[in-house]
Design a protein around this motif. Structure first.
Motif, short mmCIF file in Angstrom:
data_model
loop_
_atom_site.label_atom_id
_atom_site.label_comp_id
_atom_site.label_asym_id
_atom_site.label_seq_id
_atom_site.Cartn_x
_atom_site.Cartn_y
_atom_site.Cartn_z
N PRO A 53 117.04 -23.24 56.95
CA PRO A 53 115.60 -24.88 57.24
C PRO A 53 116.80 -25.09 57.39
CG PRO A 53 115.20 -23.26 55.09
CD PRO A 53 116.37 -22.57 55.50
N GLU A 54 116.90 -26.78 57.58
CA GLU A 54 117.99 -27.77 57.76
C GLU A 54 117.61 -28.78 56.68
OE1 GLU A 54 119.30 -28.44 60.55
OE2 GLU A 54 118.54 -26.58 61.65
N GLU A 55 116.79 -28.61 56.00
CA GLU A 55 116.49 -29.45 54.05
C GLU A 55 117.77 -28.70 53.45
OE1 GLU A 55 113.06 -26.94 54.40
OE2 GLU A 55 113.72 -27.64 55.61
N TYR A 56 118.02 -27.82 53.83
CA TYR A 56 119.09 -27.30 52.85
C TYR A 56 120.56 -28.58 53.09
CZ TYR A 56 117.18 -23.15 50.98
OH TYR A 56 116.59 -22.52 50.32
N ASN A 57 120.70 -28.84 54.44
CA ASN A 57 121.94 -30.10 54.29
C ASN A 57 123.24 -28.44 54.40
OD1 ASN A 57 120.16 -31.69 54.87
ND2 ASN A 57 119.75 -32.48 53.09
N ILE A 58 123.54 -28.73 55.12
CA ILE A 58 124.99 -27.55 55.32
C ILE A 58 125.37 -27.54 56.46
CG2 ILE A 58 123.77 -25.72 52.92
CD1 ILE A 58 123.87 -23.80 55.30
N SER A 59 127.10 -27.33 55.94
CA SER A 59 127.59 -27.98 57.64
C SER A 59 127.55 -26.91 58.76
CB SER A 59 129.29 -28.34 57.13
OG SER A 59 129.17 -27.19 56.80
N ASP A 60 127.75 -26.75 60.05
CA ASP A 60 127.85 -25.95 61.26
C ASP A 60 129.02 -24.70 60.58
OD1 ASP A 60 125.37 -27.24 62.39
OD2 ASP A 60 127.14 -28.51 63.62
N MET A 61 129.36 -25.02 60.25
CA MET A 61 129.81 -23.59 59.67
C MET A 61 129.64 -22.93 58.44
SD MET A 61 134.59 -25.11 59.43
CE MET A 61 133.60 -26.14 58.01
N TRP A 62 129.26 -23.61 57.66
CA TRP A 62 128.71 -22.64 56.56
C TRP A 62 127.24 -21.96 56.98
CZ3 TRP A 62 130.34 -20.75 52.55
CH2 TRP A 62 131.75 -21.04 51.93
N ARG A 63 126.65 -22.58 58.42
CA ARG A 63 125.41 -22.28 58.51
C ARG A 63 125.88 -20.22 59.36
NH1 ARG A 63 120.44 -24.08 58.75
NH2 ARG A 63 121.09 -26.45 58.53
N GLU A 64 126.80 -20.88 59.56
CA GLU A 64 127.15 -19.52 60.27
C GLU A 64 127.69 -18.64 59.45
OE1 GLU A 64 127.70 -17.71 63.63
OE2 GLU A 64 126.35 -19.52 64.47
N ALA A 65 127.94 -18.90 58.93
CA ALA A 65 128.67 -18.00 57.32
C ALA A 65 128.12 -17.67 56.68
CB ALA A 65 130.34 -18.51 57.49
N ALA A 66 126.68 -17.90 56.22
CA ALA A 66 125.62 -17.58 55.62
C ALA A 66 124.64 -16.54 55.85
CB ALA A 66 124.75 -19.42 55.41
N ILE A 67 125.72 -16.10 56.87
CA ILE A 67 124.59 -14.54 57.14
C ILE A 67 125.22 -13.75 57.10
CG2 ILE A 67 123.19 -13.20 58.56
CD1 ILE A 67 121.86 -15.35 57.90
N PRO A 68 125.74 -13.03 56.12
CA PRO A 68 126.99 -11.70 56.01
C PRO A 68 126.38 -10.45 57.21
CG PRO A 68 124.77 -11.60 53.98
CD PRO A 68 124.56 -12.48 55.06
N VAL A 69 127.88 -10.14 57.73
CA VAL A 69 127.62 -9.28 58.79
C VAL A 69 128.22 -7.91 58.23
CG1 VAL A 69 129.33 -9.23 60.86
CG2 VAL A 69 129.41 -11.10 60.16
N VAL A 70 126.76 -7.23 58.77
CA VAL A 70 127.16 -5.72 58.31
C VAL A 70 127.52 -4.62 59.98
CG1 VAL A 70 125.23 -6.80 57.00
CG2 VAL A 70 124.40 -5.58 58.37
N MET A 71 127.74 -3.71 59.41
CA MET A 71 128.09 -2.76 60.19
C MET A 71 126.44 -1.69 60.32
SD MET A 71 130.42 -0.44 62.08
CE MET A 71 131.86 -1.28 61.31
N GLN A 72 126.73 -1.86 61.35
CA GLN A 72 124.74 -0.96 62.35
C GLN A 72 124.75 -0.49 63.86
OE1 GLN A 72 121.61 -3.92 63.35
NE2 GLN A 72 120.34 -2.90 62.15
N ASP A 73 124.72 0.58 63.33
CA ASP A 73 124.79 1.30 64.69
C ASP A 73 126.29 1.60 65.42
OD1 ASP A 73 122.10 2.80 64.41
OD2 ASP A 73 121.35 0.38 65.92
N GLY A 74 127.52 1.09 64.34
CA GLY A 74 128.27 1.85 64.82
C GLY A 74 128.91 0.18 64.93
N VAL A 75 128.32 -0.66 64.51
CA VAL A 75 128.57 -2.12 65.31
C VAL A 75 128.56 -3.14 64.35
CG1 VAL A 75 128.15 -3.93 67.35
CG2 VAL A 75 127.78 -1.60 68.48
#
Length: 146
Positions: A53-75
């Motif tokens: 949500p927008e009310e967390y007031n985090i920077s765009d860099m952290w908004r991008e980094a806040a979701i973990p990257v996982v291996m799914q179907d080899g990608v």
């Protein structure tokens, strides 16, 4: 034992009324067939990720980094069912730390999608899954932009 023709003799012969009823019933079958195909388009689960949500007031860099990257179907893909703990991410963002430079993001604790999901509208504008999720989030008092 009586013959089928003897039993149905009271119905009369094949006439205009029976012909009209036959074609009316036959025509009603066509739209019913499309209902089976309809679910293919509205029942798909679009790609999604945790809502931040927008009310967390985090920077765009952290908004991008806040979701973990996982291996799914080899990608490598962004996770659709978890995010980094928002309290920690908010603190790092407030201190103006750079993700994956000053902070190893993969060491931050992971939490579930407590604020709902953000669904992609790239393929479908709306699906049953996205709409049910939106209704559930409204009923559970969480905010969602689906």
């Amino acid at each position: 034992m009586r013959d089928y023709d003897d039993i149905t003799d009271f119905l009369g012969t094949w006439g205009p009324f029976q012909l009209t009823v036959f074609f009316a019933l036959a025509a009603s079958i066509l739209p019913n067939g499309f209902v089976g195909l309809y679910i293919v388009f509205v029942g798909d689960t679009p790609s999604h990720e945790c809502l931040i949500p927008e009310e967390y007031n985090i920077s765009d860099m952290w908004r991008e980094a806040a979701i973990p990257v996982v291996m799914q179907d080899g990608v490598l893909k962004r996770s659709s069912c978890s995010r980094y703990k928002m309290e920690t991410v908010r603190n790092f963002s407030a201190l103006n730390y750079t993700p994956n430079v000053e902070v190893n993001v993969s060491e931050i604790e992971v939490e579930s999608c407590v604020n709902g999901w953000n669904y992609s509208k790239e393929v479908y504008e709306s699906t049953t899954v996205a709409e049910v999720s939106r209704v559930v989030c409204v009923l559970m008092y969480c905010r969602s932009t689906v």
